[in-house]
Scaffold this active site. Sequence first.
Site, mmCIF file in Angstrom:
data_model
loop_
_atom_site.group_PDB
_atom_site.id
_atom_site.type_symbol
_atom_site.label_atom_id
_atom_site.label_comp_id
_atom_site.label_asym_id
_atom_site.label_seq_id
_atom_site.Cartn_x
_atom_site.Cartn_y
_atom_site.Cartn_z
ATOM 1 N N ARG A 1 0.786 -1.199 0.100
ATOM 2 C CA ARG A 1 0.058 -0.019 0.199
ATOM 3 C C ARG A 1 0.857 1.159 0.105
ATOM 4 O O ARG A 1 0.088 2.212 -0.036
ATOM 5 C CB ARG A 1 -0.974 -0.030 1.243
ATOM 6 C CG ARG A 1 -1.984 -1.205 1.244
ATOM 7 C CD ARG A 1 -2.785 -1.263 -0.106
ATOM 8 N NE ARG A 1 -3.893 -2.167 0.141
ATOM 9 C CZ ARG A 1 -4.526 -2.718 -0.672
ATOM 10 N NH1 ARG A 1 -4.320 -2.610 -1.973
ATOM 11 N NH2 ARG A 1 -5.596 -3.414 -0.279
ATOM 12 N N GLU B 1 0.579 -7.490 -10.720
ATOM 13 C CA GLU B 1 -0.540 -8.680 -11.464
ATOM 14 C C GLU B 1 -1.163 -7.295 -12.425
ATOM 15 O O GLU B 1 -1.531 -6.201 -12.209
ATOM 16 C CB GLU B 1 -1.716 -8.648 -10.508
ATOM 17 C CG GLU B 1 -2.315 -7.776 -9.719
ATOM 18 C CD GLU B 1 -3.307 -8.300 -8.758
ATOM 19 O OE1 GLU B 1 -4.491 -8.846 -8.961
ATOM 20 O OE2 GLU B 1 -2.941 -7.990 -7.384
ATOM 21 N N HIS C 1 -4.103 -11.192 -13.281
ATOM 22 C CA HIS C 1 -5.549 -11.148 -12.330
ATOM 23 C C HIS C 1 -6.774 -11.454 -13.530
ATOM 24 O O HIS C 1 -6.747 -10.439 -14.351
ATOM 25 C CB HIS C 1 -5.837 -9.674 -11.707
ATOM 26 C CG HIS C 1 -7.202 -9.908 -11.120
ATOM 27 N ND1 HIS C 1 -7.358 -9.506 -9.887
ATOM 28 C CD2 HIS C 1 -8.277 -9.847 -11.515
ATOM 29 C CE1 HIS C 1 -8.609 -9.541 -9.348
ATOM 30 N NE2 HIS C 1 -9.495 -9.957 -10.511
ATOM 31 N N HIS D 1 -4.033 -15.704 -8.062
ATOM 32 C CA HIS D 1 -5.421 -15.983 -7.131
ATOM 33 C C HIS D 1 -6.263 -16.839 -7.934
ATOM 34 O O HIS D 1 -7.533 -16.138 -7.835
ATOM 35 C CB HIS D 1 -5.705 -14.819 -6.418
ATOM 36 C CG HIS D 1 -5.754 -13.556 -7.139
ATOM 37 N ND1 HIS D 1 -6.340 -13.770 -8.476
ATOM 38 C CD2 HIS D 1 -5.568 -12.200 -7.033
ATOM 39 C CE1 HIS D 1 -6.457 -12.190 -8.875
ATOM 40 N NE2 HIS D 1 -6.019 -11.668 -8.033
ATOM 41 N N ASP E 1 -2.241 -12.611 -1.673
ATOM 42 C CA ASP E 1 -2.871 -11.509 -2.140
ATOM 43 C C ASP E 1 -3.264 -10.870 -0.957
ATOM 44 O O ASP E 1 -4.534 -10.230 -0.653
ATOM 45 C CB ASP E 1 -4.031 -12.022 -2.688
ATOM 46 C CG ASP E 1 -5.075 -10.675 -3.543
ATOM 47 O OD1 ASP E 1 -4.197 -9.648 -3.758
ATOM 48 O OD2 ASP E 1 -5.888 -10.993 -3.975
ATOM 49 N N HIS F 1 -7.311 -3.328 4.028
ATOM 50 C CA HIS F 1 -8.161 -2.386 4.127
ATOM 51 C C HIS F 1 -8.573 -2.221 5.633
ATOM 52 O O HIS F 1 -8.663 -3.085 6.329
ATOM 53 C CB HIS F 1 -9.399 -2.461 3.290
ATOM 54 C CG HIS F 1 -9.183 -2.606 1.929
ATOM 55 N ND1 HIS F 1 -8.795 -1.823 1.153
ATOM 56 C CD2 HIS F 1 -9.256 -3.797 1.148
ATOM 57 C CE1 HIS F 1 -8.630 -1.947 -0.134
ATOM 58 N NE2 HIS F 1 -9.126 -3.241 0.006
HETATM 59 N N1 LIG Z 1 -7.948 -9.132 -4.256
HETATM 60 C C1 LIG Z 1 -8.501 -7.800 -3.833
HETATM 61 O O1 LIG Z 1 -9.789 -8.095 -3.801
HETATM 62 N N2 LIG Z 1 -7.985 -6.633 -3.807
HETATM 63 C C2 LIG Z 1 -6.550 -6.376 -4.063
HETATM 64 C C3 LIG Z 1 -6.381 -6.294 -5.802
HETATM 65 C C4 LIG Z 1 -6.510 -7.666 -6.272
HETATM 66 O O2 LIG Z 1 -5.570 -8.351 -6.009
HETATM 67 O O3 LIG Z 1 -7.179 -7.907 -7.300
HETATM 68 C C5 LIG Z 1 -6.331 -5.051 -3.379
HETATM 69 O O4 LIG Z 1 -5.491 -4.375 -3.775
HETATM 70 O O5 LIG Z 1 -7.131 -4.556 -2.653
HETATM 71 ZN ZN LIG Z 2 -5.900 -9.500 -8.303
HETATM 72 ZN ZN LIG Z 3 -3.809 -8.718 -5.491
#
Ligand SMILES: NC(=O)N[C@@H](CC(=O)O)C(=O)O
Ligand SMILES: [Zn+2]
Ligand SMILES: [Zn+2]
Length: 421
Positions: free
Chosen positions: A57, A137, A171, A222, A290, A294
């Site tokens: 982040r 990704e 992705h 993923h 992944d 948040h």
């Molecule tokens: N996997 C998710 O739902 N979110 C990821 C982005 C991603 O990997 O697609 C993110 O950066 O918040």
């Molecule tokens: Zn992703």
């Molecule tokens: Zn991701």
Amino acid sequence: MLFQAATLADGRVRDVRVDGETIAAVGDLTPTGDERVVDATDKRLLPGMIDAHVHFREPGYAHKETWTSGSKSAAAGGVTTVVDQPNTDPPTVDGEAFDQKAALAAESYVDYGINGGVTGSWDPDSLLARPLFALGEVFLADSTGEMGIEGDLFADALVAASETDTRVTVHAEDATLFDESARDRDDADAWSAYRTAEAEAVAVERACETAREHDTQIHVAHTSTPAGIDTAAEAGMTCEVTPHHLFLSRDDLAELGTHGRMNPPLRSEQRREAVFERVADGTVDMIATDHAPHTRAEKDTDVWSAPSGVPGVETALPLLLAAADRGELTYERVRDLTAATPADVFGLDRKGRIEEGNDADLVLVGTEPRAIRGDALHTNCEWTPFEGMDGVFPSLTLVRGSVVYEDGEFGSRAGENVRSA
Ligand SMILES: NC(=O)N[C@@H](CC(=O)O)C(=O)O
Ligand SMILES: [Zn+2]
Ligand SMILES: [Zn+2]
């Protein structure tokens, strides 16, 4: 440092000597006068996890995670190398944004790679001139950061990557196959109904076809469905599965609410079991978290407004070790999924295995599982979708010979860019 009588992933009991940054010897060893001796009797010594998919982040969203909080979370969970994704602010799509992220990443407790993103405004020349881990990704559909792109741009990226011998991670979801009828619902399961399994399966198939047309290799991020995994495997591509798609399903959404919203979404219990089988039998190449933190405040809203993503870097190896302890997969498989195979796929020659001459990226774990608690984790987001589940946590984590974590305390910020010379 000498680990005495450690049980390795394959069950052999060995002494392991660390000298400087490397594993100096594995065998039946006698302590020398001044070295630290760690009694590893009845403990397992594993190669540190290489997590090929995290979102730390920074720059841009330090309230969700920083390189310090994210890499502490990694170290405490036995992850010794992470690969950061490009959907930061600014997005990592040119050389300047790469440099800005690299300066922040130097704070990391663990080794790291930095991925470069592909968007309409990327600058492949300056980006690919940097010590990138991979392109990706590459978002074939929008996710957090709205970096979704069209097929033509994906093909351009494959060409640019193969010219510079760069790996590409994808992705794979196809937004045209999302089920708009789910929009009428407001329960947490609506997200899973909306982003359909078919949308993943078709996108994986098309991405693999495009890769083959350009005679290149992709790594599918993923994968959440048996069809996605099988398609990637049959096409000769590699794929990863996240801990949430391995240990959680749509059945958990009533309890998780929006804390269970991520992309791709949680699938049916039947699909989860089929994914687990493919992880246990080796069809799946690796586990990657992944890790997509948040805050609670951001997550605690309605299902259509909540951001997608869940944290996972600190709990992945503990969850897998608890599963191995229950006999659901072997310790050797856990080692291959978390360390040996990611090292092979991404060309990290000195990592992923406990062998003389390799980097001393090591994790010592006990045998007692304990309940995972969000408030005991080190991520800034302070919650986990795995609350209450069993994890077997490390007592000691070494990154190239430096103690980065030991019994709840953090040591040195040992992280280096694994692609820099
Ligand atoms: N996997 C998710 O739902 N979110 C990821 C982005 C991603 O990997 O697609 C993110 O950066 O918040
Ligand atoms: Zn992703
Ligand atoms: Zn991701």
